[in-house]
Design an enzyme around this catalytic site. Structure first.
Site, PDB file in Angstrom:
ATOM      1  N   GLU A 257       0.892  -1.160   0.000  1.00  0.00           N
ATOM      2  CA  GLU A 257       0.000   0.000   0.000  1.00  0.00           C
ATOM      3  C   GLU A 257       0.924   1.201   0.000  1.00  0.00           C
ATOM      4  O   GLU A 257       1.631   1.434   0.979  1.00  0.00           O
ATOM      5  CB  GLU A 257      -0.853   0.036   1.267  1.00  0.00           C
ATOM      6  CG  GLU A 257      -1.706  -1.177   1.502  1.00  0.00           C
ATOM      7  CD  GLU A 257      -2.754  -1.372   0.447  1.00  0.00           C
ATOM      8  OE1 GLU A 257      -3.316  -0.366  -0.016  1.00  0.00           O
ATOM      9  OE2 GLU A 257      -3.009  -2.520   0.067  1.00  0.00           O
ATOM     10  N   CYS A 296      -3.023   8.301   4.240  1.00  0.00           N
ATOM     11  CA  CYS A 296      -2.824   7.785   2.875  1.00  0.00           C
ATOM     12  C   CYS A 296      -4.052   8.024   2.012  1.00  0.00           C
ATOM     13  O   CYS A 296      -3.952   8.049   0.794  1.00  0.00           O
ATOM     14  CB  CYS A 296      -2.501   6.308   2.941  1.00  0.00           C
ATOM     15  SG  CYS A 296      -3.702   5.387   3.893  1.00  0.00           S
TER      16      CYS A 296
END
Ligand code: NAP
Length: 517
Positions: A257, A296
């Site tokens: 990720e 994020c």
């Protein structure tokens, strides 16, 4: 001198030798801890987790492990204040800390109940009905899923020291695979405390959970074909780990990720005065300021119809003027500090790149009024709103991992689709509109570039979980630049830790496996 932060390896707490690298308080600049893994036998810890921990976890079944996970979540919930207090040293306000801490044990709870509901007794999942492979029906094929015999090495980013750990630990634990957590050094002291709480709960078998507080030289060399690495962090680190021999030659299962230029789209129907206009502005300010924008999933690109740009800009500026930057816990403070001065320098450098093609509408990257703090020692930064035009390249390429967002214009769905795609793959996107035709057209264009998309309007806003909040039941991950992984996503995250095997033979063979532990 402050001691080095302990790691938890081979079932005991151990400190790395030497002075280590100091980790500074985000607000005061004082040394919180030091990280070192010098002298720690990481390869032995992998062997211990794989053999002792893996064996002990597989002695239990899916539902017993779900019960343990629920107990761990409860233990963390009971001592959450300790984690909030530590998180303040990393710059987090109480509400930021809740996103990480409550979000973390909440995620573990959801996984525990999904596990209880959706996983069978024992340790084997039969995935499908028998597939006939012969005319008489005496020979069939069926897929089964069994726990991998390796370890899950989970490397996390600095911004979510608790949630980031638990969203990876939960599926591995359910699957019966031992975990080695490697937090980012900058906030490893928060993760260390969460691991300590879980260890003190005495719920986990020996070897099921290990922690490395600091660098991990040689760790990947100890990994093989039954092991997994789950990584969250920058695209550069992801690329270097992805090209390690462990992944390229020994097929260690690897997911990443990475960073992501998430967007939010305002529909042309959502003009000033509509509920959607207000929802759009509020969501953007929330995403810019929660955890000082170090998320994020934060909205970096704000797409607004060309004719609505000025109104949206004015509304955003008015709202941003109310943000009070300062020490977590001080009266009136609504946004804390970045995680450290180094991170602030990094954000300033990225903002400078953005400003070569974008004008600054709000904030000053070099100074900010701070409540109850000092912006020379603390990593405080103003929220920064920028605006760029059609030809700007940087907003589609540069991630400033802080309270930073850029307004961008679009003319129609085709124009928007091209601009969204320039982000090269994102974790989360939003469409804020009450016009179903527009929403449908945009969703079809946005979906291939996103792991998750929120459609927000007056009807669902009250119950919405928000743009930036990953849900354990749903995909968290994204294509391309976002890393290409799928970290959460219901039972698929558990299945990721299991081996899928086709069993060929007489009917009923696969079911007999389920009767074994
Ligand atoms: P980073 O520098 O890439 O570090 C991430 C993790 O990798 C840290 O634990 C770091 O440990 C570790 N690491 C670095 N080099 C390593 C190596 N050679 N071998 C093994 N581990 C290594 O990223 P960051 O600055 O912490 O995080 C910020 C970035 O993460 C942002 O770009 C953000 O977009 C992204 N992020 C993505 C998500 C998501 O879910 N997609 C979530 C949060 C953040 P040390 O700290 O000890 O160096």
């Amino acid at each position: 001198m402050v001691d080095t932060l302990p790691s938890y390896l081979n079932g005991v707490w151990a400190r790395g030798s030497g002075d280590g690298v100091p980790v500074l308080d985000a607000v005061t600049g004082d040394v919180v801890t030091r990280v070192s893994t010098d002298g720690l036998a990481l390869a032995d810890a992998v062997a211990h987790a794989r053999t002792v921990g893996g064996w002990a976890l597989r002695e239990l079944g899916f539902s017993e492990r779900a019960g343990i996970l629920k107990g761990l979540a409860a233990a963390l919930a009971e001592r959450k204040q300790e984690l909030y207090d530590l998180s303040a040293r990393a710059g987090s306000t109480r509400s930021d800390a809740k996103v990480d801490v409550d979000g973390g044990f909440g995620t573990a709870m959801v996984y525990a109940s999904m596990g209880r509901r959706e996983l069978p007794e024992g340790n084997v999942i039969v995935e499908d009905e028998p597939i006939p492979l012969g005319r008489e029906g005496t020979f069939v094929g069926q897929h089964v899923l069994t726990s991998r015999r390796g370890v899950a090495v989970q490397i996390n980013a600095f911004n979510f020291p608790v949630w980031g750990m638990l969203e990876k630990l939960a599926p591995a634990l359910l699957a019966g695979v031992p975990t080695i957590v490697k937090p980012a050094s900058q906030t490893a002291y928060v993760t260390e405390h969460a691991v300590r709480i879980m260890v003190e709960s005495a719920l986990l078998p020996d070897g099921a959970l290990s922690l490395v507080s600091g660098p991990v030289p040689g760790l990947l060399d100890a990994l093989g074909g039954q092991d997994l690495v789950g990584f969250t962090g920058s695209a550069a680190t992801a690329a270097s780990l992805r090209s390690h021999d462990a992944v390229t030659r020994r097929s260690v299962r690897f997911t990443a990720e990475a960073d992501s230029l998430n967007c939010s789209v305002l529909g042309p129907d959502a003009v000033s005065g509509t509920p959607e206009f207000d929802l759009y502005v509020e969501a953007l300010v929330t995403e810019m300021t929660v955890k000082a924008g170090q998320k994020c999933t934060a909205i970096r690109r704000a797409f607004v119809p060309r004719q609505q740009q000025d109104e949206v800009a004015d509304a955003l500026v008015a709202r941003l003027q109310k943000i009070v930057v300062g020490a977590p816990g001080a009266d009136g403070v609504t946004m804390g500090a970045l995680v450290g001065l180094g991170q602030r320098e990094d954000v300033r450098a990225q903002v400078a790149r953005l400003r070569t093609e974008a004008e600054l509408l709000f904030g000053n990257p070099d100074s900010v009024e701070v409540t109850a703090g000092d912006d020379t020692r603390g990593a405080f930064l103003s929220p920064l709103l920028l605006r760029a035009g059609d030809d700007a390249v940087a907003p589609h390429e540069v991630e400033a991992f802080g309270p930073v967002s850029t307004l961008l214009p679009y003319d129609d769905v085709a124009d928007l689709a091209g601009k969204v795609a320039r982000g090269q793959g994102s974790l989360a996107g939003s469409v804020v509109s009450h016009d179903l035709d527009f929403v449908r057209d945009v969703l079809v264009e946005m979906a291939p570039h996103h792991g998750r998309i929120l459609v927000l309007d007056r009807d669902d806003a009250a119950e919405s979980t928000g743009h930036g909040t990953p849900m354990p039941q749903l995909v968290h991950g994204g294509p391309g630049r976002a890393g290409g992984g799928e970290e959460e996503g219901g039972m698929r995250a558990v299945h990721h830790h299991l081996q899928r095997t086709a069993i060929q033979g007489a009917p009923g063979l696969a079911e007999t496996l389920m009767q074994r532990k």
